[in-house]
Scaffold this motif. Structure first.
Motif, PDB file in Angstrom:
ATOM      1  N   ILE A  82       0.629 -35.353 -45.971  1.00 60.66           N
ATOM      2  CA  ILE A  82      -0.093 -34.079 -45.963  1.00 60.66           C
ATOM      3  C   ILE A  82      -1.185 -34.058 -47.022  1.00 60.66           C
ATOM      4  CG2 ILE A  82       1.599 -33.004 -47.497  1.00 60.66           C
ATOM      5  CD1 ILE A  82      -0.418 -31.287 -44.676  1.00 60.66           C
ATOM      6  N   ASN A  83      -0.997 -34.811 -48.093  1.00 65.63           N
ATOM      7  CA  ASN A  83      -2.006 -34.839 -49.164  1.00 65.63           C
ATOM      8  C   ASN A  83      -3.283 -35.541 -48.729  1.00 65.63           C
ATOM      9  OD1 ASN A  83      -0.322 -33.496 -51.079  1.00 65.63           O
ATOM     10  ND2 ASN A  83       0.814 -35.400 -51.337  1.00 65.63           N
ATOM     11  N   LYS A  84      -3.247 -36.258 -47.614  1.00 63.14           N
ATOM     12  CA  LYS A  84      -4.456 -36.871 -47.063  1.00 63.14           C
ATOM     13  C   LYS A  84      -5.411 -35.816 -46.500  1.00 63.14           C
ATOM     14  CE  LYS A  84      -4.070 -41.374 -47.590  1.00 63.14           C
ATOM     15  NZ  LYS A  84      -5.122 -42.194 -48.241  1.00 63.14           N
ATOM     16  N   PHE A  85      -4.943 -34.571 -46.398  1.00 66.40           N
ATOM     17  CA  PHE A  85      -5.836 -33.527 -45.910  1.00 66.40           C
ATOM     18  C   PHE A  85      -7.040 -33.364 -46.828  1.00 66.40           C
ATOM     19  CE2 PHE A  85      -7.060 -29.010 -45.214  1.00 66.40           C
ATOM     20  CZ  PHE A  85      -7.470 -29.145 -43.896  1.00 66.40           C
ATOM     21  N   ASP A  86      -6.887 -33.670 -48.094  1.00 67.29           N
ATOM     22  CA  ASP A  86      -8.010 -33.638 -49.025  1.00 67.29           C
ATOM     23  C   ASP A  86      -9.083 -34.633 -48.597  1.00 67.29           C
ATOM     24  OD1 ASP A  86      -9.528 -34.543 -51.600  1.00 67.29           O
ATOM     25  OD2 ASP A  86      -8.506 -32.697 -52.216  1.00 67.29           O
ATOM     26  N   ASP A  87      -8.660 -35.851 -48.234  1.00 71.20           N
ATOM     27  CA  ASP A  87      -9.612 -36.870 -47.772  1.00 71.20           C
ATOM     28  C   ASP A  87     -10.289 -36.445 -46.472  1.00 71.20           C
ATOM     29  OD1 ASP A  87      -8.865 -38.399 -49.927  1.00 71.20           O
ATOM     30  OD2 ASP A  87      -7.579 -39.752 -48.778  1.00 71.20           O
TER      31      ASP A  87
END
Length: 420
Positions: free
Chosen positions: A41-46
């Motif tokens: 889910i932290n890839k949403f920043d990318d």
């Protein structure tokens, strides 16, 4: 190679997949880029950074009513959008078996913003709806019924990104979109190459909020994808190989998740299985099970798609066993040990698969939802006239005559091998 060594090697190959680090986020590239792993889910920043780099700073978001908050997704998405000054409008009206009405409502909700990308958060329903809305926003002269009844042929759509919250549909990595047409009681399907999501997120921690019932239904959907995708007339070695892996993963990890919904290792492998299943039928297509279920849930939208598939799956495989027993055995043999694909095994497969489905929660047949044999001619009419269901039937490994279709529905009307 001796039989003993072949069995040992197969076990080693299985362990090699099972022993991956589930906390390492990796990429799966197949039509789209999908991030898989705990913390994905932290890839949403990318993803947001990539959208801004393309000057795409207005997003229409499609979700269901509440799970996007309870599963923790919104706590990551909202601040990230604000961090990158991405304007957004949220439509949270997606329901199981999404409809053309919902698609039109979402389009209307997004018009003032004029988004240049779409974010779908959820399982198959919001993501399929997102694919349709991404098209419709490019064609303001048409509505969703026009799209789903093929009154025009689109050739592009807005960029779609997804955050997947279930492990069944594979829609986060494929090109398919299913949206029901309410007025016609039909459930058509779109498949355009420009409908692959650009980026998707598969994070098993998000799926931990699924109920036992939801878990069973979505996983049965994945099993249907590979058993059909591996046995159509256009199936190939890729769809079959993916199907065999998916059968193994479901057999091993579904019981663990049903016993403990917060088992992240098991959720990870079911998410992976679901994505592989999406790739399998994206290559090999589908046939009886999905075509015939679309008629059922098109008429009764309260039926969960995976549950509907499970009700008719044993009868479909029984009908297809003479033509594709070996392929089906290579997938279902993980669930029903000892299958070889021999013609005489069809009845045994039917009984044992029905038992397994009941054990995971698919505990009704068609009569439990009010379907009646006297209505079968109408189901057949819908199968023959709802695009693209005739195409799916044409890909079946056994000719889809009226008699065969009637036989499958009849076998699926009641439990025959066990008591409910």
């Amino acid at each position: 190679m001796s039989a003993d060594y072949a069995a040992t090697l197969a076990n080693v190959c299985a362990r090699a997949t099972d022993e991956v680090d589930i906390h390492k986020v990796t990429e799966m590239r197949y039509g789209s880029i999908c991030y898989l792993g705990v913390g994905a889910i932290n890839k949403f920043d990318d993803i947001c950074k990539a959208m801004v780099a393309e000057e795409k700073t207005r997003v229409g978001i499609i979700t269901g009513s509440s799970s996007y908050r309870s599963n923790g997704v919104w706590a990551v998405v909202e601040p990230t959008l604000r961090k990158y000054n991405i304007q957004f409008v949220l439509y949270s009206g997606a329901t199981p078996n999404p409809t053309d009405t919902e698609a039109d409502q979402a389009v209307a909700a997004f018009r003032a913003l004029n988004p240049n990308w779409i974010l779908a958060i959820g399982g198959g329903s919001p993501i399929d709806l997102g694919k349709a809305v991404a098209i419709l926003l490019c064609y303001p002269e048409h509505n969703a019924q026009d799209l789903m009844t093929f009154k025009f042929t689109p050739n592009h759509a807005l960029t779609l990104n997804t955050i997947n919250t279930t492990h069944g549909t594979g829609t986060e990595v494929d090109r398919f979109s299913v949206v029901s047409v309410t007025a016609l009681h039909t459930k058509p399907c779109l498949a355009y190459d420009f409908s692959y999501p650009k980026y998707s997120i598969d994070d098993p921690r998000i799926c931990a909020s699924l109920s036992r019932f939801q878990t069973a239904c979505v996983t049965v959907d994945a099993l249907a994808h590979v058993t059909e995708g591996s046995t159509t007339s256009c199936a190939g070695p890729l769809s079959i190989a993916l199907g065999q892996q998916v059968g193994r993963l479901i057999s091993k990890y579904l019981p663990r998740v049903l016993a403990d919904g917060h088992n992240l290792e098991a959720r990870y492998h079911l998410l992976y299985a679901s994505a592989l299943a999406g790739m399998s039928f994206d290559s090999g297509m589908l046939h009886y099970t999905h075509a015939m279920e679309h008629v059922l849930s098109g008429m009764k939208p309260e039926i969960y798609h995976g549950f509907g598939l499970g009700m008719i799956m044993p009868a479909v495989f029984h009908a297809c066993w003479p033509a594709k027993g070996v392929v089906l055995a290579s997938i279902l043999g993980h669930i029903i040990p000892g299958l070889t694909g021999a013609p005489a095994e069809a009845d045994h497969m039917y009984v044992e698969l029905e038992k397994w489905l009941v054990s995971v929660g698919i505990d009704k047949k068609l009569d439990g939802f009010g379907f009646r044999e006297e209505d079968f001619p109408e189901y057949l009419r819908l199968l023959r006239t709802t695009v693209p269901l005739p195409t799916l039937l044409s890909l079946a490994p056994v000719e889809a005559t009226d008699e065969v279709v009637h036989q499958i529905y009849t076998r699926s009307l009641h439990f025959h091998s066990i008591q409910n």
